[in-house]
Design an enzyme around this catalytic site. Structure first.
Site, PDB file in Angstrom:
ATOM      1  N   GLU A  93      -5.346   9.621   9.402  1.00 16.25           N
ATOM      2  CA  GLU A  93      -3.959   9.485   9.836  1.00 16.25           C
ATOM      3  C   GLU A  93      -3.552  10.572  10.832  1.00 16.25           C
ATOM      4  O   GLU A  93      -2.439  10.560  11.347  1.00 16.25           O
ATOM      5  CB  GLU A  93      -3.021   9.506   8.630  1.00 16.25           C
ATOM      6  CG  GLU A  93      -3.144   8.282   7.754  1.00 16.25           C
ATOM      7  CD  GLU A  93      -1.986   8.123   6.798  1.00 16.25           C
ATOM      8  OE1 GLU A  93      -1.119   9.024   6.746  1.00 16.25           O
ATOM      9  OE2 GLU A  93      -1.945   7.091   6.096  1.00 16.25           O
ATOM     10  N   TYR A 115      -0.971   8.219  -2.566  1.00 22.68           N
ATOM     11  CA  TYR A 115      -1.185   7.886  -3.966  1.00 22.68           C
ATOM     12  C   TYR A 115      -2.438   8.566  -4.523  1.00 22.68           C
ATOM     13  O   TYR A 115      -2.508   8.880  -5.714  1.00 22.68           O
ATOM     14  CB  TYR A 115      -1.363   6.369  -4.133  1.00 22.68           C
ATOM     15  CG  TYR A 115      -0.092   5.548  -4.105  1.00 22.68           C
ATOM     16  CD1 TYR A 115       1.144   6.097  -3.776  1.00 22.68           C
ATOM     17  CD2 TYR A 115      -0.129   4.193  -4.416  1.00 22.68           C
ATOM     18  CE1 TYR A 115       2.294   5.326  -3.757  1.00 22.68           C
ATOM     19  CE2 TYR A 115       1.013   3.416  -4.404  1.00 22.68           C
ATOM     20  CZ  TYR A 115       2.227   3.972  -4.064  1.00 22.68           C
ATOM     21  OH  TYR A 115       3.355   3.187  -4.045  1.00 22.68           O
ATOM     22  N   GLY A 116      -3.435   8.736  -3.677  1.00 24.18           N
ATOM     23  CA  GLY A 116      -4.754   9.184  -4.128  1.00 24.18           C
ATOM     24  C   GLY A 116      -4.774  10.388  -5.054  1.00 24.18           C
ATOM     25  O   GLY A 116      -5.464  10.374  -6.080  1.00 24.18           O
ATOM     26  N   ASP A 147       0.868  -1.171   0.000  1.00 26.01           N
ATOM     27  CA  ASP A 147       0.000   0.000   0.000  1.00 26.01           C
ATOM     28  C   ASP A 147       0.905   1.220   0.000  1.00 26.01           C
ATOM     29  O   ASP A 147       2.117   1.118   0.250  1.00 26.01           O
ATOM     30  CB  ASP A 147      -0.909  -0.004   1.230  1.00 26.01           C
ATOM     31  CG  ASP A 147      -1.958   1.114   1.226  1.00 26.01           C
ATOM     32  OD1 ASP A 147      -2.185   1.708   0.159  1.00 26.01           O
ATOM     33  OD2 ASP A 147      -2.526   1.400   2.294  1.00 26.01           O
ATOM     34  N   SER A 148       0.319   2.386  -0.251  1.00 21.43           N
ATOM     35  CA  SER A 148       1.098   3.617  -0.194  1.00 21.43           C
ATOM     36  C   SER A 148       1.504   3.952   1.231  1.00 21.43           C
ATOM     37  O   SER A 148       2.455   4.707   1.441  1.00 21.43           O
ATOM     38  CB  SER A 148       0.295   4.778  -0.786  1.00 21.43           C
ATOM     39  OG  SER A 148      -0.904   4.967  -0.052  1.00 21.43           O
ATOM     40  N   CYS A 161      -4.318  -1.591  -1.789  1.00 23.90           N
ATOM     41  CA  CYS A 161      -4.459  -0.156  -2.006  1.00 23.90           C
ATOM     42  C   CYS A 161      -5.453   0.027  -3.136  1.00 23.90           C
ATOM     43  O   CYS A 161      -5.248  -0.509  -4.238  1.00 23.90           O
ATOM     44  CB  CYS A 161      -3.105   0.454  -2.370  1.00 23.90           C
ATOM     45  SG  CYS A 161      -3.159   2.186  -2.884  1.00 23.90           S
ATOM     46  N   ASN A 162      -6.525   0.743  -2.883  1.00 26.96           N
ATOM     47  CA  ASN A 162      -7.556   0.904  -3.899  1.00 26.96           C
ATOM     48  C   ASN A 162      -7.061   1.695  -5.104  1.00 26.96           C
ATOM     49  O   ASN A 162      -7.386   1.374  -6.252  1.00 26.96           O
ATOM     50  CB  ASN A 162      -8.789   1.571  -3.304  1.00 26.96           C
ATOM     51  CG  ASN A 162      -9.417   0.739  -2.214  1.00 26.96           C
ATOM     52  OD1 ASN A 162      -8.886   0.662  -1.093  1.00 26.96           O
ATOM     53  ND2 ASN A 162     -10.530   0.090  -2.506  1.00 26.96           N
ATOM     54  N   CYS A 165     -11.513   2.545   0.229  1.00 25.49           N
ATOM     55  CA  CYS A 165     -10.169   2.931   0.677  1.00 25.49           C
ATOM     56  C   CYS A 165      -9.863   2.126   1.922  1.00 25.49           C
ATOM     57  O   CYS A 165     -10.712   2.004   2.818  1.00 25.49           O
ATOM     58  CB  CYS A 165     -10.097   4.425   0.974  1.00 25.49           C
ATOM     59  SG  CYS A 165      -8.506   4.966   1.651  1.00 25.49           S
ATOM     60  N   HIS A 223      -8.163   2.790   4.406  1.00 30.49           N
ATOM     61  CA  HIS A 223      -8.158   3.569   5.649  1.00 30.49           C
ATOM     62  C   HIS A 223      -9.532   3.570   6.325  1.00 30.49           C
ATOM     63  O   HIS A 223      -9.632   3.719   7.547  1.00 30.49           O
ATOM     64  CB  HIS A 223      -7.787   5.032   5.371  1.00 30.49           C
ATOM     65  CG  HIS A 223      -6.325   5.286   5.213  1.00 30.49           C
ATOM     66  ND1 HIS A 223      -5.604   4.806   4.152  1.00 30.49           N
ATOM     67  CD2 HIS A 223      -5.448   5.989   5.977  1.00 30.49           C
ATOM     68  CE1 HIS A 223      -4.347   5.205   4.262  1.00 30.49           C
ATOM     69  NE2 HIS A 223      -4.228   5.914   5.358  1.00 30.49           N
TER      70      HIS A 223
END
Length: 299
Positions: free
Chosen positions: A156, A46-47, A14-15, A77-78, A188, A190
Site C-alpha cells: 500500500e 485487520y491482520g 475487506d478491511s 479478506c483472508n 492475502c 493484496h
C-alpha cells in the site's frame, strides 16, 4: 426463507482495498452482475488484530450488507474469512463465501510432493483455517505457514515494486523454500499486486495459488447453482463504500482494481455497529451517485 432477488448485487468486503483484486476477477468472470464493495478503512489493518475483534467487525459488516438486499456476500479478506466465515454463514440469510476454501482446494490439487506453504497475515496464520482445510482434503500433506507483517504496508506504500518489497518477500519465502514446498498459497488479497516478485523469488518449479481467480469461479458457480444469476447480455455496474476517506479509497483503489473508481460513498462505523444490533440507519451517507443507475463500470 425467501430466495435472494436475482436482480440484487453481489457484495464484497475487506478491511481496505486488497479485496479489489478479487472484485476485478469477479467483474471479468461475471460481467452481467452488479457488485457493491465495502472497505473498512477506518479500522484497518485487520491482520494484527485479535481474532475476536475481527469477528465482530465482520459480523457488523455482514449484517449491514444483508440489509442492502444483496444476494450473496463474499468475504474478500483472508483474515476476516479465517476469523468469521462459519459465524456469518450461521447468522445471515444470504449465501456467504470466503476466500480460503477455494485456495486450499486448488493447492491440494496442484501439489506434487505434498508439501504446501502459506504466506499470509498474522491473523490468518493464527486462525489456522488453511491448515484445517488442507488437511481435511489430504491429511498427509506437510503444511508450512509464515506470517508476513511487512507486506501489506509495503504494497500500500509509494514504492510497492521497490527493493524493500522484494527483500521482504525473499525473507518470508526462505523458510518455505527450506522445507521444499512445491506449492505456495498467497493468502492475502493484496499479494496479486506483486505477483511478478513472487514469481521471481519462487521461480517456475513452485506453483503459486492466488485467491482472486479461484474465488470468482466459486461465486459464479454458487449463483448458478442457486438460480440467482442476472440475465446474460446485460452490463453490470459496481459501486463502492468505505468507512474511511472516499478520496483516499478512490486513489488507492484504482491501483488494486485496475479499472476506473469514480464515486465512493461513505458509511460510518456507527452505522455498521447499529446494523449488527438492529439499531441505527441502514443507509450510507452518500458522497456520490446513488445505487446502480445505469450500466457499466464505476457507478
Amino acid at each position: 426463507m425467501a430466495a435472494p432477488d436475482p436482480r440484487g448485487p453481489v457484495a464484497l468486503f475487506d478491511s481496505g482495498v486488497g479485496g479489489l483484486t478479487v472484485l476485478h476477477e469477479c467483474l471479468v468472470t461475471m460481467p452481467n452482475e452488479d457488485f457493491v464493495y465495502l472497505g473498512d478503512h477506518a479500522r484497518l489493518p485487520y491482520g494484527p488484530r485479535p481474532l475476536e475483534e475481527i469477528r465482530r467487525f465482520a459480523r457488523e459488516i455482514g449484517a449491514y450488507l444483508e440489509q442492502q438486499d444483496v444476494k450473496l456476500i463474499l468475504v474478500a479478506c483472508n483474515a476476516a474469512t479465517s476469523a468469521a466465515l462459519p459465524r456469518l454463514q450461521e447468522e445471515l440469510t444470504v449465501p456467504v463465501i470466503g476466500v480460503i476454501t477455494p485456495e486450499a482446494h486448488a493447492a491440494v490439487q496442484a501439489t506434487r510432493n505434498r508439501r504446501v506453504g502459506l504466506l499470509a497475515t498474522a491473523a490468518t496464520v493464527e486462525a489456522g483455517r488453511y491448515a484445517e482445510l488442507v488437511h481435511a482434503l489430504d491429511a498427509g500433506i506437510s503444511f508450512h505457514q509464515v506470517a508476513c507483517p511487512q507486506l501489506v504496508p509495503l504494497i500500500e506504500g509509494d514504492d510497492l515494486y521497490g527493493e524493500e518489497t522484494e527483500q521482504a518477500v525473499r525473507e518470508y519465502a526462505a523458510p518455505l523454500q527450506a522445507e521444499g514446498v512445491d506449492t505456495v498459497i498467497l493468502g492475502c488479497t493484496h499479494y496479486p499486486l506483486i505477483r511478478k516478485i513472487f514469481e521471481r523469488v519462487f521461480r517456475r518449479d513452485v506453483t503459486l495459488v492466488f485467491s482472486a481467480e479461484e474465488t470468482a469461479r466459486e461465486v459464479a458457480e454458487t449463483l448458478a447453482r442457486k438460480g440467482v444469476e442476472n440475465e446474460r447480455g446485460r452490463e453490470g455496474a459496481y459501486r463502492f463504500l468505505t468507512t474511511g476517506d472516499p478520496a483516499a479509497f478512490r486513489e488507492l483503489g484504482r491501483r488494486f482494481l485496475q479499472l476506473p473508481v469514480r464515486e465512493v460513498e461513505h458509511v460510518t462505523v456507527a452505522t455498521l455497529e447499529g446494523a449488527a444490533t438492529g439499531v441505527g440507519s441502514t443507509e450510507p451517507a452518500r458522497s456520490g451517485a446513488a445505487g446502480f443507475a445505469g450500466g457499466g463500470a464505476g457507478q
